[in-house]
Enzyme design. Sequence first.
Site, PDB file in Angstrom:
ATOM      1  N   ASN A 103       0.847  -1.207   0.000  1.00 36.85           N
ATOM      2  CA  ASN A 103       0.000   0.000   0.000  1.00 36.85           C
ATOM      3  C   ASN A 103       0.874   1.246   0.000  1.00 36.85           C
ATOM      4  O   ASN A 103       2.100   1.151  -0.054  1.00 36.85           O
ATOM      5  CB  ASN A 103      -0.970  -0.027   1.192  1.00 36.85           C
ATOM      6  CG  ASN A 103      -0.220  -0.091   2.500  1.00 36.85           C
ATOM      7  OD1 ASN A 103       0.587   0.775   2.813  1.00 36.85           O
ATOM      8  ND2 ASN A 103      -0.457  -1.143   3.278  1.00 36.85           N
ATOM      9  N   LYS A 109       7.106 -18.053 -10.621  1.00 39.44           N
ATOM     10  CA  LYS A 109       6.563 -16.823 -11.204  1.00 39.44           C
ATOM     11  C   LYS A 109       5.356 -17.160 -12.099  1.00 39.44           C
ATOM     12  O   LYS A 109       5.445 -18.069 -12.934  1.00 39.44           O
ATOM     13  CB  LYS A 109       7.662 -16.144 -12.021  1.00 39.44           C
ATOM     14  CG  LYS A 109       7.259 -14.802 -12.542  1.00 39.44           C
ATOM     15  CD  LYS A 109       8.388 -14.163 -13.342  1.00 39.44           C
ATOM     16  CE  LYS A 109       7.879 -12.917 -14.020  1.00 39.44           C
ATOM     17  NZ  LYS A 109       8.747 -12.490 -15.102  1.00 39.44           N
ATOM     18  N   PHE A 139      -3.968   4.174  14.866  1.00 38.80           N
ATOM     19  CA  PHE A 139      -4.336   5.217  13.913  1.00 38.80           C
ATOM     20  C   PHE A 139      -5.622   4.790  13.215  1.00 38.80           C
ATOM     21  O   PHE A 139      -5.889   3.596  13.099  1.00 38.80           O
ATOM     22  CB  PHE A 139      -3.219   5.407  12.868  1.00 38.80           C
ATOM     23  CG  PHE A 139      -2.068   6.210  13.385  1.00 38.80           C
ATOM     24  CD1 PHE A 139      -1.158   5.649  14.273  1.00 38.80           C
ATOM     25  CD2 PHE A 139      -1.895   7.532  13.002  1.00 38.80           C
ATOM     26  CE1 PHE A 139      -0.099   6.398  14.776  1.00 38.80           C
ATOM     27  CE2 PHE A 139      -0.838   8.287  13.485  1.00 38.80           C
ATOM     28  CZ  PHE A 139       0.058   7.723  14.376  1.00 38.80           C
ATOM     29  N   LYS A 171     -13.009   1.824  16.133  1.00 40.93           N
ATOM     30  CA  LYS A 171     -11.702   1.141  16.191  1.00 40.93           C
ATOM     31  C   LYS A 171     -11.097   1.222  17.590  1.00 40.93           C
ATOM     32  O   LYS A 171     -10.463   0.277  18.058  1.00 40.93           O
ATOM     33  CB  LYS A 171     -10.737   1.743  15.162  1.00 40.93           C
ATOM     34  CG  LYS A 171     -11.077   1.317  13.736  1.00 40.93           C
ATOM     35  CD  LYS A 171     -10.193   1.956  12.688  1.00 40.93           C
ATOM     36  CE  LYS A 171     -10.763   1.640  11.305  1.00 40.93           C
ATOM     37  NZ  LYS A 171     -10.086   2.343  10.227  1.00 40.93           N
ATOM     38  N   LYS A 221     -10.368  -2.440  19.258  1.00 40.35           N
ATOM     39  CA  LYS A 221      -8.976  -2.886  19.422  1.00 40.35           C
ATOM     40  C   LYS A 221      -8.477  -2.693  20.848  1.00 40.35           C
ATOM     41  O   LYS A 221      -7.281  -2.816  21.110  1.00 40.35           O
ATOM     42  CB  LYS A 221      -8.085  -2.153  18.413  1.00 40.35           C
ATOM     43  CG  LYS A 221      -8.505  -2.450  16.966  1.00 40.35           C
ATOM     44  CD  LYS A 221      -7.670  -1.718  15.934  1.00 40.35           C
ATOM     45  CE  LYS A 221      -8.359  -1.746  14.575  1.00 40.35           C
ATOM     46  NZ  LYS A 221      -7.565  -2.327  13.509  1.00 40.35           N
TER      47      LYS A 221
HETATM   48  N1  CTP Z   1      -4.127  -2.414  12.168  1.00 39.05           N
HETATM   49  C1  CTP Z   1      -3.538  -3.566  12.619  1.00 39.05           C
HETATM   50  N2  CTP Z   1      -3.685  -4.726  11.915  1.00 39.05           N
HETATM   51  C2  CTP Z   1      -4.449  -4.751  10.809  1.00 39.05           C
HETATM   52  C3  CTP Z   1      -5.061  -3.582  10.352  1.00 39.05           C
HETATM   53  C4  CTP Z   1      -4.895  -2.421  11.054  1.00 39.05           C
HETATM   54  O1  CTP Z   1      -2.844  -3.548  13.650  1.00 39.05           O
HETATM   55  N3  CTP Z   1      -4.577  -5.881  10.136  1.00 39.05           N
HETATM   56  C5  CTP Z   1      -3.951  -1.185  12.957  1.00 39.05           C
HETATM   57  C6  CTP Z   1      -3.267  -0.072  12.191  1.00 39.05           C
HETATM   58  O2  CTP Z   1      -1.873  -0.087  12.430  1.00 39.05           O
HETATM   59  C7  CTP Z   1      -3.921   1.169  12.778  1.00 39.05           C
HETATM   60  C8  CTP Z   1      -5.309   0.704  13.188  1.00 39.05           C
HETATM   61  O3  CTP Z   1      -5.221  -0.725  13.288  1.00 39.05           O
HETATM   62  O4  CTP Z   1      -3.261   1.621  13.945  1.00 39.05           O
HETATM   63  C9  CTP Z   1      -6.398   1.053  12.207  1.00 39.05           C
HETATM   64  O5  CTP Z   1      -6.003   0.717  10.902  1.00 39.05           O
HETATM   65  P1  CTP Z   1      -6.928   1.057   9.657  1.00 39.05           P
HETATM   66  O6  CTP Z   1      -6.252   0.611   8.406  1.00 39.05           O
HETATM   67  O7  CTP Z   1      -7.388   2.489   9.745  1.00 39.05           O
HETATM   68  O8  CTP Z   1      -8.206   0.206   9.954  1.00 39.05           O
HETATM   69  P2  CTP Z   1      -8.584  -1.311   9.881  1.00 39.05           P
HETATM   70  O9  CTP Z   1      -8.601  -1.854  11.267  1.00 39.05           O
HETATM   71  O10 CTP Z   1      -7.721  -2.038   8.890  1.00 39.05           O
HETATM   72  O11 CTP Z   1     -10.067  -1.227   9.380  1.00 39.05           O
HETATM   73  P3  CTP Z   1     -10.641  -0.811   7.930  1.00 39.05           P
HETATM   74  O12 CTP Z   1      -9.553  -1.111   6.943  1.00 39.05           O
HETATM   75  O13 CTP Z   1     -11.823  -1.644   7.779  1.00 39.05           O
HETATM   76  O14 CTP Z   1     -10.941   0.666   8.028  1.00 39.05           O
END
Ligand code: CTP
Length: 399
Positions: free
Chosen positions: A207, A286, A324, A338, A342
């Site tokens: 990403n 590959k 975040f 979130k 979490k």
């Molecule tokens: N995060 C994590 N593990 C994941 C996804 C996210 O630890 N598999 C953590 C990120 O580091 C961030 C927070 O969770 O601190 C929120 O990440 P974000 O990408 O905004 O959200 P998601 O939990 O992935 O939810 P969504 O993609 O559905 O918005």
Amino acid sequence: MAQTIGIGMCGGIAAYKIADLVSKLKKHDFDVIVMMTEAAARFITPLTLQTLSGREVLTDLWTESREWKVQHVGVAEQLDLLVIAPATANFIAKMAHGLADDLLSTVVLANTAPVLVVPSMNTNMFENPAVQDNIQSLLRRGYHFMDPDSGLLACGVTGKGRLPEVDDILKHILALLKPRQDLAGRKILINAGSTCEDIDPVRFITNRSTGKMGYALARTAAARGAEVVLVSGPTHLEIPSGVEFISVRSARDMCAAMLQHQPGCDIIIGAAAVGDFRPATPAEQKIKKNEDGSGRITIDLAQNPDILKELGKKKEPGCIMIGFAAETENVLENALAKLAAKNLDLIVANDVSMEGAGFACDTNICTLISSRTDIRPMPLISKDDVAEAILNRAAELLL
Ligand code: CTP
């Protein structure tokens, strides 16, 4: 605890610009004590500075203070930095000769913190050998000076003597302040950057995260004395000095490294943009395309662990967990969801679709949310400043 900056204002037309400086210092979370000479108070009212600094403005040696028994000594003891701005020729002369006949000059003598002097006056006055000799003598004593800007002065003359831009003064102040060691003895675990999920031996899914926010947090936390473990996906960034660095590629590797380092942490920050999905079965060789152009493949994706959620399940008492929330809509509601899901203490929410926020830029526009009733928006500031603000809030939550 916030660092304290003393602002000593003298009587010059540029005094009004100091209101902006004080406001910016407050936005950087500094405690600001404004002191004004009698002449300064003729150019701008102490009430303006009191409102902006949120503290009593000190103007007179003889007025009894509510806060300090011996005002000038008490104030001086509290300062991490003293800034004299605008500094007039008269006040520079007083400092150079150790005169102490008003509140500000007594504070200057009682002060042991670094001093930054920002002169502003007519060009001929600034260039006068008497003023230059005084500046030289203060420079020899370790005072810091900013050179005035050139331009049209209030007296109608064009030349050197203007107060430098407030943002430049702010930069000087930040550079002079010694990092606080308020996180000494604390263990902080941070993840940063993107994760990479292999499709085949040469291709992967990733990403747009560059890791800048997580690295700024690691660098800042280490500078403030913390023992930092940084678990990072691939980035092009320089590894911050003084941190334990663990390089990973996939979300599952990152999760394992974070869980391994979780015990004993005071603060855990999930700044990584963790890939939520990975190819369920990466190809061992590959993947070849069809020569006739008719190729079409489907990649079956499996869900990755939610790293913060896994850490949240094993959260130790007293540990502050921060995540975040990178959102493109419903920022507040999604961030609050979130925070709860979490088991976090603080979530840093940002709308990544806004200019100046989110991936791959040096700035961010964030809101620090620790509950539905504690929501602290921040202006567009550098990721280094966001890191400072997050760690300030984390240090408060640790208490
Ligand atoms: N995060 C994590 N593990 C994941 C996804 C996210 O630890 N598999 C953590 C990120 O580091 C961030 C927070 O969770 O601190 C929120 O990440 P974000 O990408 O905004 O959200 P998601 O939990 O992935 O939810 P969504 O993609 O559905 O918005």
